[in-house]
Structure formats: structure tokens, C-alpha cells
Write an enzyme that holds these catalytic residues in place. Structure first.
Site, PDB file in Angstrom:
ATOM      1  N   CYS A 197     -12.872   2.913  26.437  1.00 57.11           N
ATOM      2  CA  CYS A 197     -12.365   3.709  27.373  1.00 57.11           C
ATOM      3  C   CYS A 197     -11.837   3.111  28.705  1.00 57.11           C
ATOM      4  O   CYS A 197     -11.499   2.511  28.298  1.00 57.11           O
ATOM      5  CB  CYS A 197     -13.310   4.938  27.598  1.00 57.11           C
ATOM      6  N   ARG A 237      -5.810   5.480  26.962  1.00 52.95           N
ATOM      7  CA  ARG A 237      -6.924   4.375  26.239  1.00 52.95           C
ATOM      8  C   ARG A 237      -8.414   4.708  25.498  1.00 52.95           C
ATOM      9  O   ARG A 237      -9.147   3.832  24.734  1.00 52.95           O
ATOM     10  CB  ARG A 237      -7.908   4.141  27.442  1.00 52.95           C
ATOM     11  N   TRP A 288     -12.990   6.912  23.451  1.00 50.15           N
ATOM     12  CA  TRP A 288     -12.021   6.170  22.128  1.00 50.15           C
ATOM     13  C   TRP A 288     -14.104   5.689  21.629  1.00 50.15           C
ATOM     14  O   TRP A 288     -14.834   4.279  21.915  1.00 50.15           O
ATOM     15  CB  TRP A 288     -11.134   4.980  22.214  1.00 50.15           C
ATOM     16  N   ASN A 317     -17.207   1.364  30.339  1.00 51.97           N
ATOM     17  CA  ASN A 317     -16.371   0.875  29.044  1.00 51.97           C
ATOM     18  C   ASN A 317     -16.990  -0.070  29.000  1.00 51.97           C
ATOM     19  O   ASN A 317     -17.387  -1.197  30.030  1.00 51.97           O
ATOM     20  CB  ASN A 317     -14.977   0.698  29.947  1.00 51.97           C
ATOM     21  N   GLY A 318     -17.132  -0.630  27.650  1.00 49.72           N
ATOM     22  CA  GLY A 318     -17.642  -1.083  27.266  1.00 49.72           C
ATOM     23  C   GLY A 318     -18.823  -1.483  25.879  1.00 49.72           C
ATOM     24  O   GLY A 318     -18.622  -0.294  25.573  1.00 49.72           O
ATOM     25  N   GLU A 343       6.186  -5.522  10.862  1.00 48.77           N
ATOM     26  CA  GLU A 343       6.288  -4.558  11.968  1.00 48.77           C
ATOM     27  C   GLU A 343       6.628  -2.880  11.332  1.00 48.77           C
ATOM     28  O   GLU A 343       6.157  -2.305  11.900  1.00 48.77           O
ATOM     29  CB  GLU A 343       6.905  -5.078  13.563  1.00 48.77           C
ATOM     30  N   LYS A 352       4.452   0.356  11.856  1.00 57.20           N
ATOM     31  CA  LYS A 352       4.428   0.715  12.533  1.00 57.20           C
ATOM     32  C   LYS A 352       4.774   2.729  11.795  1.00 57.20           C
ATOM     33  O   LYS A 352       3.912   3.587  12.240  1.00 57.20           O
ATOM     34  CB  LYS A 352       5.926   1.335  12.911  1.00 57.20           C
ATOM     35  N   GLU A 359       0.804   3.030  11.570  1.00 56.72           N
ATOM     36  CA  GLU A 359       0.125   3.767  12.595  1.00 56.72           C
ATOM     37  C   GLU A 359       0.167   5.575  13.016  1.00 56.72           C
ATOM     38  O   GLU A 359      -0.501   5.678  13.457  1.00 56.72           O
ATOM     39  CB  GLU A 359       0.241   2.632  13.538  1.00 56.72           C
ATOM     40  N   HIS A 411       5.415 -10.576  -8.180  1.00 56.36           N
ATOM     41  CA  HIS A 411       4.431 -11.937  -8.549  1.00 56.36           C
ATOM     42  C   HIS A 411       3.402 -10.285  -7.997  1.00 56.36           C
ATOM     43  O   HIS A 411       1.478 -10.477  -8.294  1.00 56.36           O
ATOM     44  CB  HIS A 411       3.580 -12.665  -7.271  1.00 56.36           C
ATOM     45  N   LYS A 436      -4.932   2.474  22.621  1.00 59.80           N
ATOM     46  CA  LYS A 436      -3.905   1.397  23.204  1.00 59.80           C
ATOM     47  C   LYS A 436      -4.257   0.316  23.756  1.00 59.80           C
ATOM     48  O   LYS A 436      -4.041  -0.998  22.886  1.00 59.80           O
ATOM     49  CB  LYS A 436      -3.291   2.314  24.918  1.00 59.80           C
TER      50      LYS A 436
HETATM   51  C1  AGP Z   1       0.829  -1.445  17.841  1.00 66.17           C
HETATM   52  O1  AGP Z   1       1.687  -0.647  17.510  1.00 66.17           O
HETATM   53  C2  AGP Z   1      -0.320  -1.255  18.127  1.00 66.17           C
HETATM   54  N1  AGP Z   1      -1.063  -0.144  18.909  1.00 66.17           N
HETATM   55  C3  AGP Z   1      -1.845  -2.521  18.281  1.00 66.17           C
HETATM   56  O2  AGP Z   1      -1.856  -3.358  17.144  1.00 66.17           O
HETATM   57  C4  AGP Z   1      -1.573  -3.777  19.462  1.00 66.17           C
HETATM   58  O3  AGP Z   1       0.192  -4.027  18.983  1.00 66.17           O
HETATM   59  C5  AGP Z   1      -2.750  -4.537  19.356  1.00 66.17           C
HETATM   60  O4  AGP Z   1      -3.706  -3.676  19.461  1.00 66.17           O
HETATM   61  C6  AGP Z   1      -2.057  -5.503  20.152  1.00 66.17           C
HETATM   62  O5  AGP Z   1      -2.706  -4.435  21.382  1.00 66.17           O
HETATM   63  P1  AGP Z   1      -2.016  -6.397  22.949  1.00 66.17           P
HETATM   64  O6  AGP Z   1      -0.631  -6.036  23.294  1.00 66.17           O
HETATM   65  O7  AGP Z   1      -2.472  -4.527  24.436  1.00 66.17           O
HETATM   66  O8  AGP Z   1      -2.829  -7.340  22.770  1.00 66.17           O
END
Ligand code: AGP
Length: 607
Positions: free
Chosen positions: A6, A31, A81, A107-108, A483, A487, A490, A506, A602
Site C-alpha cells: 500500500c 500503490r 491493496w 504497509n507490509g 511484453e 501489456k 494487464e 507444436h 504499481k
Molecule cells: C508492468 O506493466 C507491470 N506493472 C509489472 O510487471 C512490473 O513491471 C513488475 O511488477 C516489476 O516492477 P518493478 O519494475 O517495480 O520491480
């Protein structure tokens, strides 16, 4: 249960704390955004606890409606979160002790919360929530009763905790504010406006010029002066770091969302990074400045998009310098056996990803050394590494990483080329050719943006109702396909998988039927043609991202053989632009919030 990941904030200001807490929470919302709350000390020495499920916008309305005793300038706030357990108002932070005197935002994860709760309940404490964090309130309450001192009580309480915590604690009776950290990021800052504590400098960048970072075991009281303690002993406050950006960097400006802004910024960020790095690549000085140890192999370590960036960088080390490389999914690091002489390159935008920190516990002792590539040089990952490379993308607010991928790749490839020349694996003229390739990237990214913005919306129209997407590539294109799929899933919540194109026959080819969208990163590999005819023959809708003649002709020179350098061996970086825009456009058409996708946050600060 309430394991949390969080954003937390505390303010001690003249006047009212509420506007500061709410503004900071809105900036910390990336976050976590399941629920949010504030606890603000009132003029009658009690506390107004206002919490709501959902976004900070809703909380702001609830705070405005507060009709109790007037609110003071001392308060704490939290945006949550939840990893498990219900998202309810009762489980939202801040939490309080039995008397209502102590308020805590956390947070934790408190790993031993069950045993502590049992013990506290047996002693007569009444719990109001299901979350682990609440035990902290009651532990402090117990100690405060005997010692009468908040700082000492937080010390005593944290000695009982196992797990990770960033805590802010207020005492309504005395108006004191204490912060504590262990395996969770927390900073404090003071200015003429007041004192602040937060998880991320971005949240308070409007009001402070410098900040200090708590390390594990630090407990700090924010009083007329900072009372800094480490491992229970009074110590000097650590040196302040300058605030790395102004609040303007956090504004969305005229863009519809942060993701749009961050995608658009990519050419300018690439140019800025290269302006800084180019003079130090081909002479090896960039690598030498890191004072990294000698290495025989490279392991790139990361999660999600950062790991994808790491894979591109690993390819540069391998394809350009013949260095054996391995890429390590941080959450699976315990399965990894590093060969002797392996240098770890840890990639993390936030520098706070718990999986990476745990992976480093396991791998770093058996490695040749650690280089951190991060967008936050003050972060936990950076503090662990003797050599740190700032990928210098500026704050990224959208949960989906975009500009930081581009910044990590450019910075990492620059480091790779510099390392290869500094360690005698390539000569200076080869390094200069490779650097020339890098210099083209801002233009290539700008062209890709322009072309893609024109073409992508029409393509999205055609595939809007499709529930599954396949992304293909070959060689250097595979990681870009990966990638692109990440995206898409996500932010659009549609199924998306990536494969090396040759793998299709395959098994995954069975997924293709009439109209299945198959997005191909076309790096000019001649073998792609037969893979694509196999898809077309089964009715698949092939969408190519490549050079002239492809569906999205956004890939410029980077894959063409006449290039003197070697970008064709690790690129094409600009292919990520249409992939990002494709995912965003699809998500927007589906009515989704591209900056705050469901279930995600994030910075993933829990394992
Ligand atoms: C990417 O779009 C994601 N939100 C996620 O995969 C992110 O890259 C991953 O959690 C790693 O985060 P960081 O780069 O802050 O370590």
C-alpha cells in the site's frame, strides 16, 4: 487477514492535515486502490477515522462531510491493496487501539499476527478488523499504558513483530507522531510547510525539497526536531537526499491518462538518457564508473516488464559480446543455480519489489556481484547494490510500465556495450558503431508513435470482440511479443499469450480459428513467413508490426542488416510502442481504467 501492499502518508502541519493527506493519497493511489482512509487528530484530542472502499475520490467526499470535532494538522493516511481478505471499510486503514488514542497505518505483512492476536485477545483486547496490522495498535497500547511514551512503545511493539512494516503512528492524547520501517520503504521530510512521512517521495514532492530514508530497524519521531533511532539507540539523522523532481512531473497535463502521457514521453526520455550516456559508452567509462567486479556471465533478474527489459539487455551482452546469460524470474530464484563468475543485473523500476529483494538474499552471496538498474536510486534494491544505474525515466504513475521499459533497455544496453569494451571483449570502433545505433532510437521511437497512432485504432475496431490474442516473434522479437502480451492482459483483461513463432505448430496453433488475432513482431526473419501462412490458412487475423508493407509499419531501420552496429541483434525497441498503444486502445474501448487496472498495484512490495 490483511496482508498489504500500500501507500502510507503522515502529515504534521499548521492548519488542517486533511488536504495534505488526501493529495498525497491520490498520488500514492498507484500503490493500491482497493480502499483508503485517514485518521486525523481532532481539537478535542480524539481522532476522526474516515475510511471508504474504493478510490481516494470517494474518501475525499467523506472527509468533506465530516461533522465532528474540528480536525487538526496531525494525521495519517493509507491507500490499500489487499493480497487476501475482504476489501471492506472495517479492514481499511488506519486502525486503532481499544481506547481510540492510537492510530496506525501499515504497509507490509505481520507474519506472526495470528499468535499475537491470540495473545492480545486473551489479555482482553478487542479487535475491530480482520487485518494483521491491527495487532500493532494493541501492542503499542499495552506498552503505552506502562511507559507513557509513544516512541518507546513503538520500539517495544516492533520488537514483537515478524515480517515487514512501514508504520506511521499517532497518539491523539499527546499529539505525537512516530514512523518505523523494516523491509518496507518509508521516508521522512521536513520543510517550512510541515513534517511528512510517506512511502514514496512523489506523494509529497509539492511541499519538500529534500527527504531522508529510513533503513530497516529505524524508528523516528517527528517533533520540533527529528528524533532518529536505529536498533533502539538514538542516532544522527541520515543525510538528506534532494527531491528528484517537482510536482509538475506528476501532472497528467493535457493527456487523457498517465499511460498516454508516459507512452508519448518515450522519444524525449530516450534522447535525454542518450545525451547523458553516449559520451561514456564507447570508451568504457560508463562501465568503469560503476566499479563493478569482473564477470564471466550475466544473470538478469526482475519481474514482469522489468524482466522483459532485462531479457533484451541480456541479449545485448550475449549477441554482441558472446557472454553467456541467464534470465531469472525473481519469484523463482530459489530454483536457480548460478554458474561461477555470474554478475547479477537486477532490474526494477520501483526498486522495492519484494520478490527481487528476496531473490537477492538467495543469489547475491553466490554471485560475482550486483548491479542494480532502477528508476529509483534511493530504493531498497539500489541501497543493496554497490553499483547502481539510474534509468532516469522520471516518475511513472500508470500501473502498466511503458516509458520505464524503454529507459531500462536503453540504459542497460548502453551499460552492456560499455562493459564489453571496458573488459576487452569488443574494440572501441565496434563500440562506437553500436553507440551510433543507440543514437537513432529517439527518432525511431518518434516515428513508431506517429505511425501507430494512425493505424492502431482501426485495427482495434476489428478485434474488439475477441477474447484471446496470440503474440509471436522470432529471435530478438520474442521478448517484445512477450511484453506486448503482458501489456494487453494487464490493462484489457483479455487473454493474451506469446510464443516464439516456431513453437506455434507444436501446440498453440490449435487456439487459432476464424478471426483469432495473431500479433507478430516482424523483425524480418525469413522463417516468419511460413509460420504466418500457417495462421492465415486457419483463418487467423495476422497483424504484423514491422517495416514497410506490414499492418503496423512502425519498425524502422533497427532490424535491417545494413546497420553498421548491432541493433538488429537485440532490437527492435520501437516495436514496443505499437504494442503499448494497441493494449491501451483496446482497454479504453472496453471502458477500462488503463492507469489502474483491476487487482494490480504499481509496486509489488509483498512476495
Ligand atoms: C508492468 O506493466 C507491470 N506493472 C509489472 O510487471 C512490473 O513491471 C513488475 O511488477 C516489476 O516492477 P518493478 O519494475 O517495480 O520491480
Amino acid at each position: 487477514m490483511g496482508a498489504l501492499m500500500c501507500g502510507i502518508v503522515a502529515a504534521r502541519v499548521d492548519g488542517g492535515a486533511a488536504p495534505f493527506l488526501l493529495r498525497a493519497l491520490s498520488l500514492l493511489e498507484y500503490r493500491g486502490y482497493d480502499s483508503a482512509g485517514v485518521a486525523i487528530v481532532t481539537e478535542d484530542a480524539s481522532t476522526a477515522v474516515i475510511r471508504s472502499v474504493g478510490r481516494v475520490g470517494g474518501l475525499t467526499t467523506d472527509v468533506a462531510a465530516w461533522a465532528g470535532a474540528p480536525l487538526t494538522g496531525l494525521g495519517i493516511g493509507h491507500t490499500r491493496w489487499a493480497t487476501h481478505g475482504a476489501v471492506t471499510t472495517g479492514n481499511a486503514h488506519p486502525h486503532r487501539d481499544c481506547t481510540g488514542r492510537i492510530s496506525v497505518a501499515h504497509n507490509g505483512i505481520i507474519e506472526n499476527h495470528r499468535a499475537l492476536r491470540q495473545e492480545l485477545e486473551a489479555d482482553g483486547h478487542a479487535f475491530a478488523s480482520d487485518v494483521d496490522s491491527e495487532v500493532v495498535c494493541h501492542l503499542i497500547e499495552d506498552h503505552l499504558e506502562s511507559s507513557g511514551d509513544l516512541l518507546r512503545s513503538v520500539h517495544a511493539a516492533t520488537r514483537r513483530l515478524e515480517g515487514s512494516w512501514a508504520l506511521v503512528v499517532t497518539d491523539a492524547e499527546t499529539g505525537r507522531l512516530v514512523a518505523a520501517a523494516h523491509h518496507s520503504p518509508l521516508i521522512v521530510a521536513s520543510s517550512a510547510i510541515g513534517d511528512f512521512v510517506t512511502s514514496d517521495i512523489g506523494a509529497i514532492a509539492d511541499w519538500v525539497d529534500e527527504y531522508r530514508t529510513l533503513v530497516d530497524g529505524d524508528i523516528v519521531e517527528l517533533a520540533d526536531e527529528l528524533v532518529w533511532t536505529r536498533d533502539g539507540q538514538r542516532t544522527a539523522a541520515p543525510q538528506a537526499a534532494l527531491c528528484p523532481f517537482t510536482s509538475a512531473a506528476l501532472e497528467r497535463g493535457s493527456h487523457a491518462d498517465y499511460m498516454a502521457k508516459e507512452i508519448d514521453e518515450q522519444p524525449a526520455i530516450a534522447a535525454r538518457i542518450l545525451d547523458d550516456l553516449v559520451p561514456h559508452i564507447a570508451d568504457g567509462s560508463l562501465w568503469r564508473s560503476l566499479e563493478a567486479p569482473a564477470f564471466e556471465r550475466i544473470a538478469v533478474l526482475g519481474c514482469g516488464t522489468s524482466l522483459n527489459a532485462g531479457r533484451v539487455i541480456a541479449r545485448a551482452f550475449g549477441a554482441l559480446g558472446g557472454i553467456p546469460t541467464v534470465s531469472v524470474v525473481a519469484s523463482e530464484a530459489s530454483e536457480t543455480i548460478l554458474d561461477p563468475g555470474t554478475l547479477i543485473l537486477a532490474l526494477s523500476q520501483s526498486g522495492e519489489t519484494a520478490d527481487i529483494l528476496r531473490a537477492l538474499d538467495q543469489l547475491e552471496p553466490v554471485s560475482a556481484g550486483l548491479v542494480a538498474v532502477t528508476n529509483n536510486p534511493a530504493s531498497s534494491v539500489a541501497r543493496r547494490a554497490a553499483s547502481v544505474v539510474d534509468c532516469n525515466a522520471g516518475p511513472e504513475i500508470g500501473v502498466a510500465a511503458t516509458k520505464t521499459f524503454v529507459a531500462q533497455v536503453i540504459t542497460g544496453v548502453a551499460v552492456a556495450v560499455s562493459a564489453l569494451v571496458a573488459t576487452g571483449r569488443i574494440d572501441r570502433s565496434r563500440a562506437a558503431d553500436l553507440t551510433d545505433d543507440l543514437r537513432r532510437l529517439p527518432d525511431l521511437l518518434a516515428q513508431a508513435l506517429e505511425v501507430s497512432k494512425g493505424v492502431v485504432p482501426g485495427i482495434v475496431d476489428e478485434v474488439l470482440d475477441r477474447s484471446g490474442f496470440i503474440f509471436l516473434g522470432r529471435g530478438p522479437g520474442v521478448v517484445f511479443a512477450e511484453e506486448g502480451a503482458l501489456k494487453l492482459k494487464e490493462i484489457s483483461y483479455r487473454w493474451a499469450e506469446h510464443y516464439p513463432a516456431g513453437e506455434l505448430k507444436h501446440g498453440p496453433l490449435a487456439l487459432v480459428d476464424q478471426g483469432t488475432p495473431v500479433i507478430v513482431v516482424d523483425n524480418g526473419d525469413p522463417r516468419l513467413a511460413s509460420n504466418l501462412s500457417e495462421v492465415a490458412a486457419r483463418g487467423g487475423r495476422v497483424i504484423t508490426i514491422g517495416g514497410a508493407g506490414s499492418t503496423i509499419p512502425a519498425v524502422g531501420m533497427s532490424m535491417s542488416r545494413p546497420l553498421v552496429g548491432g541493433m538488429d541483434r537485440w532490437g527492435p525497441l520501437e516495436a514496443v510502442v505499437p504494442l503499448q498503444l494497441f493494449a491501451r486502445e483496446l482497454a479504453l474501448r472496453l471502458g477500462l481504467d488503463v492507469d489502474k487496472p483491476r487487482n494490480l498495484a504499481k509496486s509489488v512490495t509483498v512476495e
